[in-house]
Design a protein around this motif. Structure first.
Motif, PDB file in Angstrom:
ATOM      1  N   PHE A 231     -78.129  48.014 100.122  1.00 59.48           N
ATOM      2  CA  PHE A 231     -77.959  46.702 100.741  1.00 59.48           C
ATOM      3  C   PHE A 231     -79.029  45.725 100.266  1.00 59.48           C
ATOM      4  CE2 PHE A 231     -79.080  43.756 104.166  1.00 59.48           C
ATOM      5  CZ  PHE A 231     -77.869  43.108 104.355  1.00 59.48           C
ATOM      6  N   GLN A 232     -78.604  44.490  99.974  1.00 67.62           N
ATOM      7  CA  GLN A 232     -79.537  43.451  99.540  1.00 67.62           C
ATOM      8  C   GLN A 232     -79.582  42.276 100.510  1.00 67.62           C
ATOM      9  OE1 GLN A 232     -81.313  43.893  96.415  1.00 67.62           O
ATOM     10  NE2 GLN A 232     -80.454  45.936  96.780  1.00 67.62           N
ATOM     11  N   ASP A 233     -78.420  41.749 100.898  1.00 68.44           N
ATOM     12  CA  ASP A 233     -78.378  40.519 101.685  1.00 68.44           C
ATOM     13  C   ASP A 233     -77.045  40.430 102.423  1.00 68.44           C
ATOM     14  OD1 ASP A 233     -78.353  37.723 102.514  1.00 68.44           O
ATOM     15  OD2 ASP A 233     -79.967  37.435 101.075  1.00 68.44           O
ATOM     16  N   ALA A 234     -77.087  40.058 103.701  1.00 65.55           N
ATOM     17  CA  ALA A 234     -75.866  39.955 104.500  1.00 65.55           C
ATOM     18  C   ALA A 234     -75.123  38.645 104.265  1.00 65.55           C
ATOM     19  CB  ALA A 234     -76.196  40.091 105.992  1.00 65.55           C
ATOM     20  N   SER A 235     -75.777  37.674 103.652  1.00 59.14           N
ATOM     21  CA  SER A 235     -75.144  36.377 103.420  1.00 59.14           C
ATOM     22  C   SER A 235     -74.243  36.429 102.187  1.00 59.14           C
ATOM     23  CB  SER A 235     -76.211  35.301 103.210  1.00 59.14           C
ATOM     24  OG  SER A 235     -75.610  34.069 102.841  1.00 59.14           O
ATOM     25  N   THR A 236     -73.116  35.718 102.270  1.00 59.67           N
ATOM     26  CA  THR A 236     -72.244  35.589 101.103  1.00 59.67           C
ATOM     27  C   THR A 236     -71.984  34.113 100.789  1.00 59.67           C
ATOM     28  OG1 THR A 236     -70.285  35.813 102.535  1.00 59.67           O
ATOM     29  CG2 THR A 236     -71.095  37.823 101.452  1.00 59.67           C
ATOM     30  N   ASN A 237     -72.926  33.240 101.163  1.00 61.47           N
ATOM     31  CA  ASN A 237     -72.724  31.829 100.834  1.00 61.47           C
ATOM     32  C   ASN A 237     -73.005  31.585  99.353  1.00 61.47           C
ATOM     33  OD1 ASN A 237     -75.524  31.633 100.522  1.00 61.47           O
ATOM     34  ND2 ASN A 237     -75.845  30.825 102.599  1.00 61.47           N
ATOM     35  N   LYS A 238     -72.700  30.404  98.897  1.00 61.67           N
ATOM     36  CA  LYS A 238     -72.790  30.102  97.466  1.00 61.67           C
ATOM     37  C   LYS A 238     -74.206  30.266  96.926  1.00 61.67           C
ATOM     38  CE  LYS A 238     -68.857  26.919  97.236  1.00 61.67           C
ATOM     39  NZ  LYS A 238     -68.425  25.525  96.929  1.00 61.67           N
ATOM     40  N   ALA A 239     -75.191  29.842  97.710  1.00 60.41           N
ATOM     41  CA  ALA A 239     -76.578  29.932  97.244  1.00 60.41           C
ATOM     42  C   ALA A 239     -77.002  31.385  97.051  1.00 60.41           C
ATOM     43  CB  ALA A 239     -77.506  29.239  98.238  1.00 60.41           C
ATOM     44  N   THR A 240     -76.596  32.242  97.970  1.00 59.55           N
ATOM     45  CA  THR A 240     -76.957  33.655  97.864  1.00 59.55           C
ATOM     46  C   THR A 240     -76.284  34.302  96.666  1.00 59.55           C
ATOM     47  OG1 THR A 240     -77.250  33.821 100.259  1.00 59.55           O
ATOM     48  CG2 THR A 240     -76.955  35.886  99.050  1.00 59.55           C
ATOM     49  N   LEU A 241     -74.984  34.036  96.494  1.00 60.55           N
ATOM     50  CA  LEU A 241     -74.270  34.622  95.361  1.00 60.55           C
ATOM     51  C   LEU A 241     -74.858  34.138  94.038  1.00 60.55           C
ATOM     52  CD1 LEU A 241     -70.527  34.612  96.475  1.00 60.55           C
ATOM     53  CD2 LEU A 241     -72.331  36.279  96.925  1.00 60.55           C
ATOM     54  N   ALA A 242     -75.266  32.874  93.998  1.00 59.04           N
ATOM     55  CA  ALA A 242     -75.886  32.347  92.774  1.00 59.04           C
ATOM     56  C   ALA A 242     -77.211  33.051  92.494  1.00 59.04           C
ATOM     57  CB  ALA A 242     -76.098  30.846  92.905  1.00 59.04           C
ATOM     58  N   ALA A 243     -77.964  33.364  93.554  1.00 62.40           N
ATOM     59  CA  ALA A 243     -79.254  34.017  93.376  1.00 62.40           C
ATOM     60  C   ALA A 243     -79.111  35.432  92.818  1.00 62.40           C
ATOM     61  CB  ALA A 243     -80.004  34.058  94.705  1.00 62.40           C
ATOM     62  N   TYR A 244     -78.004  36.101  93.152  1.00 59.69           N
ATOM     63  CA  TYR A 244     -77.792  37.472  92.687  1.00 59.69           C
ATOM     64  C   TYR A 244     -76.873  37.547  91.467  1.00 59.69           C
ATOM     65  CZ  TYR A 244     -80.142  39.413  96.751  1.00 59.69           C
ATOM     66  OH  TYR A 244     -81.082  39.758  97.692  1.00 59.69           O
ATOM     67  N   ASN A 245     -76.462  36.409  90.963  1.00 65.05           N
ATOM     68  CA  ASN A 245     -75.581  36.407  89.792  1.00 65.05           C
ATOM     69  C   ASN A 245     -76.414  36.573  88.516  1.00 65.05           C
ATOM     70  OD1 ASN A 245     -73.132  36.251  88.402  1.00 65.05           O
ATOM     71  ND2 ASN A 245     -73.292  34.027  88.180  1.00 65.05           N
ATOM     72  N   LYS A 246     -77.050  37.730  88.409  1.00 64.10           N
ATOM     73  CA  LYS A 246     -77.940  38.030  87.291  1.00 64.10           C
ATOM     74  C   LYS A 246     -77.966  39.538  87.102  1.00 64.10           C
ATOM     75  CE  LYS A 246     -81.917  38.391  90.365  1.00 64.10           C
ATOM     76  NZ  LYS A 246     -83.265  37.876  90.709  1.00 64.10           N
ATOM     77  N   ARG A 247     -78.495  39.967  86.009  1.00 66.88           N
ATOM     78  CA  ARG A 247     -78.591  41.405  85.763  1.00 66.88           C
ATOM     79  C   ARG A 247     -79.643  42.010  86.702  1.00 66.88           C
ATOM     80  NH1 ARG A 247     -75.786  42.986  81.373  1.00 66.88           N
ATOM     81  NH2 ARG A 247     -75.072  41.332  79.953  1.00 66.88           N
ATOM     82  N   PRO A 248     -79.321  43.155  87.324  1.00 63.22           N
ATOM     83  CA  PRO A 248     -80.257  43.759  88.279  1.00 63.22           C
ATOM     84  C   PRO A 248     -81.619  44.064  87.700  1.00 63.22           C
ATOM     85  CG  PRO A 248     -78.091  44.748  88.492  1.00 63.22           C
ATOM     86  CD  PRO A 248     -78.056  43.875  87.275  1.00 63.22           C
ATOM     87  N   ASP A 249     -81.713  44.308  86.401  1.00 67.70           N
ATOM     88  CA  ASP A 249     -83.009  44.659  85.793  1.00 67.70           C
ATOM     89  C   ASP A 249     -83.729  43.438  85.255  1.00 67.70           C
ATOM     90  OD1 ASP A 249     -81.226  44.157  83.817  1.00 67.70           O
ATOM     91  OD2 ASP A 249     -81.640  45.961  82.637  1.00 67.70           O
ATOM     92  N   ALA A 250     -83.154  42.239  85.496  1.00 67.10           N
ATOM     93  CA  ALA A 250     -83.775  41.012  84.973  1.00 67.10           C
ATOM     94  C   ALA A 250     -85.054  40.689  85.755  1.00 67.10           C
ATOM     95  CB  ALA A 250     -82.807  39.841  85.051  1.00 67.10           C
TER      96      ALA A 250
END
Length: 250
Positions: A231-250
């Protein structure tokens, strides 16, 4: 003049579905959830053209199931009211206000014993490549949406070149279902599509799911390996999805 919903159209095309196929998938999702709807090609056209600014909740839930994305991320100009849709026994639906099941806003911690698993998770699985005689790890940030006892997981596009989807049914602390991964066209597996089964045990805290996957390999054998969702974050708003829209090892 209505503003076309280019986001929804892009999501549909990304699923390789025609408008007819998309409408059928929305109907099927509603039927499986016990909330039948009358989605058709004309309705999909109205959504994509912007003539219908927001879907009714019965359609919104089915859209989330089909796309694996929260309704707020599907490009609708108007907000969709949060409601529980209950059959009235005559083919119609009553709208009853309810508490949102997908929290929005700043990052929030998962609470012990929480029953809703919607949010952003880190997916990590291990596999052995017989062709390269080595073990590898696949990682994605995925968005999980829960409707009743069904979980849909879709990877965020920027987290990997190989899109991943999972469709699970949860029973107590056990989640069972299927997975599909479309490998990168310029990668080792040259765009091959792999799929199989998965079973995960959900920790009582609701912060981790661990288990095993099974699926066929490149050499026409059946393989298995560990799989873990954190689990990372309970929010699914646009800002949260944008923050995680990256490679996990980045």
């Amino acid at each position: 003049m209505a503003t076309p919903n280019s986001t929804l159209r892009a999501v549909r095309l990304g699923l390789l579905m025609s408008q007819d196929e998309f409408a059928r998938a929305v109907r099927d999702a509603g039927t499986r959830a016990g909330q039948p709807n009358d989605a058709n090609k004309r309705l999909v056209q109205r959504w994509e053209s912007g003539k219908t600014g927001a879907p009714r909740p019965v359609y919104a839930r089915a859209l989330e199931t089909v796309t694996g994305l929260p309704i707020e991320s599907l490009g609708f100009a108007c907000s969709v009211p949060l409601a529980r849709v209950a059959g009235d026994g005559h083919g119609g639906y009553d709208m009853e206000p309810t508490t949102p099941t997908i929290p929005a806003g700043p990052k929030s911690e998962a609470q012990p014993g929480r029953r809703n698993h919607s949010g952003v998770w880190l997916s990590r699985y291990e596999y052995f490549s017989s062709g390269r005689d080595a073990a590898f790890v696949g990682q994605h940030y995925v968005v999980i949406l829960q409707h009743g006892n069904r979980l849909t997981a879709r990877s965020l596009p920027g987290s990997s070149d190989s899109p991943l989807t999972m469709d699970l049914e949860i029973d107590g602390h056990v989640a069972t279902g299927t997975w599909t991964e479309q490998t990168a066209t310029d990668g080792y597996y040259r765009g091959a599509r792999y799929h199989g089964a998965i079973q995960l045990l959900v920790e009582p805290t609701g912060r981790r799911m661990t288990g095993k996957w099974v699926g066929f390999g490149k050499e026409f054998d059946v393989n298995t390996g560990p799989w873990q969702l954190t689990f990372q974050d309970a929010s699914t708003n646009k800002a949260t999805l944008a923050a995680y829209n990256k490679r996990p090892d980045a």
